[in-house]
Write a protein that holds these residues in place. Sequence first.
Motif, PDB file in Angstrom:
ATOM      1  N   TRP A  27     -28.343  16.741  20.094  1.00  0.00           N
ATOM      2  CA  TRP A  27     -29.433  16.262  19.243  1.00  0.00           C
ATOM      3  C   TRP A  27     -30.645  17.194  19.315  1.00  0.00           C
ATOM      4  O   TRP A  27     -31.214  17.573  18.292  1.00  0.00           O
ATOM      5  CB  TRP A  27     -29.826  14.843  19.660  1.00  0.00           C
ATOM      6  N   VAL A  28     -31.039  17.601  20.529  1.00  0.00           N
ATOM      7  CA  VAL A  28     -32.177  18.508  20.682  1.00  0.00           C
ATOM      8  C   VAL A  28     -31.835  19.881  20.113  1.00  0.00           C
ATOM      9  O   VAL A  28     -32.672  20.523  19.472  1.00  0.00           O
ATOM     10  CB  VAL A  28     -32.601  18.618  22.162  1.00  0.00           C
ATOM     11  N   LEU A  29     -30.607  20.327  20.307  1.00  0.00           N
ATOM     12  CA  LEU A  29     -30.195  21.641  19.815  1.00  0.00           C
ATOM     13  C   LEU A  29     -30.271  21.723  18.298  1.00  0.00           C
ATOM     14  O   LEU A  29     -30.783  22.689  17.738  1.00  0.00           O
ATOM     15  CB  LEU A  29     -28.769  21.943  20.298  1.00  0.00           C
ATOM     16  N   PHE A  30     -29.785  20.699  17.617  1.00  0.00           N
ATOM     17  CA  PHE A  30     -29.783  20.728  16.158  1.00  0.00           C
ATOM     18  C   PHE A  30     -31.113  20.324  15.534  1.00  0.00           C
ATOM     19  O   PHE A  30     -31.450  20.785  14.447  1.00  0.00           O
ATOM     20  CB  PHE A  30     -28.656  19.871  15.594  1.00  0.00           C
ATOM     21  N   SER A  31     -31.880  19.471  16.199  1.00  0.00           N
ATOM     22  CA  SER A  31     -33.183  19.107  15.638  1.00  0.00           C
ATOM     23  C   SER A  31     -34.185  20.243  15.803  1.00  0.00           C
ATOM     24  O   SER A  31     -35.073  20.418  14.974  1.00  0.00           O
ATOM     25  CB  SER A  31     -33.713  17.826  16.284  1.00  0.00           C
ATOM     26  N   GLY A  32     -34.045  21.008  16.876  1.00  0.00           N
ATOM     27  CA  GLY A  32     -34.928  22.149  17.081  1.00  0.00           C
ATOM     28  C   GLY A  32     -36.318  21.799  17.559  1.00  0.00           C
ATOM     29  O   GLY A  32     -37.203  22.642  17.605  1.00  0.00           O
ATOM     30  N   GLU A  33     -36.547  20.550  17.938  1.00  0.00           N
ATOM     31  CA  GLU A  33     -37.866  20.127  18.400  1.00  0.00           C
ATOM     32  C   GLU A  33     -37.706  19.037  19.444  1.00  0.00           C
ATOM     33  O   GLU A  33     -36.832  18.180  19.342  1.00  0.00           O
ATOM     34  CB  GLU A  33     -38.690  19.593  17.230  1.00  0.00           C
ATOM     35  N   TYR A  34     -38.551  19.065  20.459  1.00  0.00           N
ATOM     36  CA  TYR A  34     -38.535  18.058  21.500  1.00  0.00           C
ATOM     37  C   TYR A  34     -39.976  17.738  21.869  1.00  0.00           C
ATOM     38  O   TYR A  34     -40.778  18.645  22.095  1.00  0.00           O
ATOM     39  CB  TYR A  34     -37.774  18.554  22.730  1.00  0.00           C
ATOM     40  N   THR A  35     -40.306  16.467  21.925  1.00  0.00           N
ATOM     41  CA  THR A  35     -41.660  16.046  22.290  1.00  0.00           C
ATOM     42  C   THR A  35     -41.580  15.155  23.517  1.00  0.00           C
ATOM     43  O   THR A  35     -40.809  14.193  23.551  1.00  0.00           O
ATOM     44  CB  THR A  35     -42.328  15.271  21.138  1.00  0.00           C
ATOM     45  N   TYR A  36     -42.364  15.498  24.505  1.00  0.00           N
ATOM     46  CA  TYR A  36     -42.442  14.724  25.740  1.00  0.00           C
ATOM     47  C   TYR A  36     -43.787  14.027  25.797  1.00  0.00           C
ATOM     48  O   TYR A  36     -44.826  14.664  25.655  1.00  0.00           O
ATOM     49  CB  TYR A  36     -42.262  15.644  26.954  1.00  0.00           C
ATOM     50  N   ASN A  42     -53.121  10.868  27.364  1.00  0.00           N
ATOM     51  CA  ASN A  42     -52.997  10.958  25.916  1.00  0.00           C
ATOM     52  C   ASN A  42     -52.220  12.172  25.457  1.00  0.00           C
ATOM     53  O   ASN A  42     -51.889  12.289  24.293  1.00  0.00           O
ATOM     54  CB  ASN A  42     -54.401  11.010  25.287  1.00  0.00           C
ATOM     55  N   GLY A  43     -51.961  13.120  26.333  1.00  0.00           N
ATOM     56  CA  GLY A  43     -51.362  14.381  25.933  1.00  0.00           C
ATOM     57  C   GLY A  43     -49.866  14.288  25.666  1.00  0.00           C
ATOM     58  O   GLY A  43     -49.168  13.419  26.180  1.00  0.00           O
ATOM     59  N   THR A  44     -49.419  15.170  24.813  1.00  0.00           N
ATOM     60  CA  THR A  44     -47.993  15.329  24.556  1.00  0.00           C
ATOM     61  C   THR A  44     -47.660  16.813  24.626  1.00  0.00           C
ATOM     62  O   THR A  44     -48.505  17.667  24.388  1.00  0.00           O
ATOM     63  CB  THR A  44     -47.588  14.804  23.164  1.00  0.00           C
ATOM     64  N   VAL A  45     -46.421  17.100  24.973  1.00  0.00           N
ATOM     65  CA  VAL A  45     -45.925  18.470  24.979  1.00  0.00           C
ATOM     66  C   VAL A  45     -44.783  18.527  23.978  1.00  0.00           C
ATOM     67  O   VAL A  45     -43.823  17.776  24.076  1.00  0.00           O
ATOM     68  CB  VAL A  45     -45.425  18.889  26.381  1.00  0.00           C
ATOM     69  N   THR A  46     -44.903  19.400  23.010  1.00  0.00           N
ATOM     70  CA  THR A  46     -43.858  19.562  22.003  1.00  0.00           C
ATOM     71  C   THR A  46     -43.272  20.955  22.119  1.00  0.00           C
ATOM     72  O   THR A  46     -43.994  21.945  22.028  1.00  0.00           O
ATOM     73  CB  THR A  46     -44.416  19.356  20.584  1.00  0.00           C
ATOM     74  N   LEU A  47     -41.985  21.018  22.346  1.00  0.00           N
ATOM     75  CA  LEU A  47     -41.292  22.298  22.377  1.00  0.00           C
ATOM     76  C   LEU A  47     -40.727  22.572  20.996  1.00  0.00           C
ATOM     77  O   LEU A  47     -40.136  21.706  20.373  1.00  0.00           O
ATOM     78  CB  LEU A  47     -40.143  22.270  23.386  1.00  0.00           C
ATOM     79  N   LEU A  48     -40.922  23.772  20.508  1.00  0.00           N
ATOM     80  CA  LEU A  48     -40.432  24.146  19.195  1.00  0.00           C
ATOM     81  C   LEU A  48     -39.424  25.283  19.316  1.00  0.00           C
ATOM     82  O   LEU A  48     -39.356  25.971  20.323  1.00  0.00           O
ATOM     83  CB  LEU A  48     -41.597  24.594  18.302  1.00  0.00           C
ATOM     84  N   ALA A  49     -38.674  25.476  18.262  1.00  0.00           N
ATOM     85  CA  ALA A  49     -37.790  26.625  18.061  1.00  0.00           C
ATOM     86  C   ALA A  49     -36.936  26.961  19.278  1.00  0.00           C
ATOM     87  O   ALA A  49     -36.147  26.147  19.721  1.00  0.00           O
ATOM     88  CB  ALA A  49     -38.601  27.815  17.595  1.00  0.00           C
TER      89      ALA A  49
END
Length: 106
Positions: A27-36, A42-49
């Motif tokens: 799912w993460v591989l094909f969506s290409g985005e992950y948000t923690y 309040n912060g979030t970390v979003t991994l892209l590409a």
Amino acid sequence: MSEGRRSFVVRYLGPLLPLSLAAYGIWVLFSGEYTYRPGRGNGTVTLLALDARLMGLFQLFLAVLVTALGVSGRKAWWCFRIGLAGAVLCLVVEGARQLMRIAVHA
């Protein structure tokens, strides 16, 4: 318990761990985005590409590594070697990207 009889957990629920890790990795591989989103704050970390794809590959190799615990013989040895090598390679590449400050964060 005899060697030939396995418990319900080992027989039916045991394979769910590597399957769930693999499904999450795909799912993460094909969506290409992950948000923690951490539990506090309040912060979030979003991994892209590339970084999200490396995480997806890490999850897939982790699933192969966990599969090595449930099989025996040569399959266990190959699953262990492939899973460990792939997981370590993904961690090294992502760690190098973090240290060189070229990781992509949104």
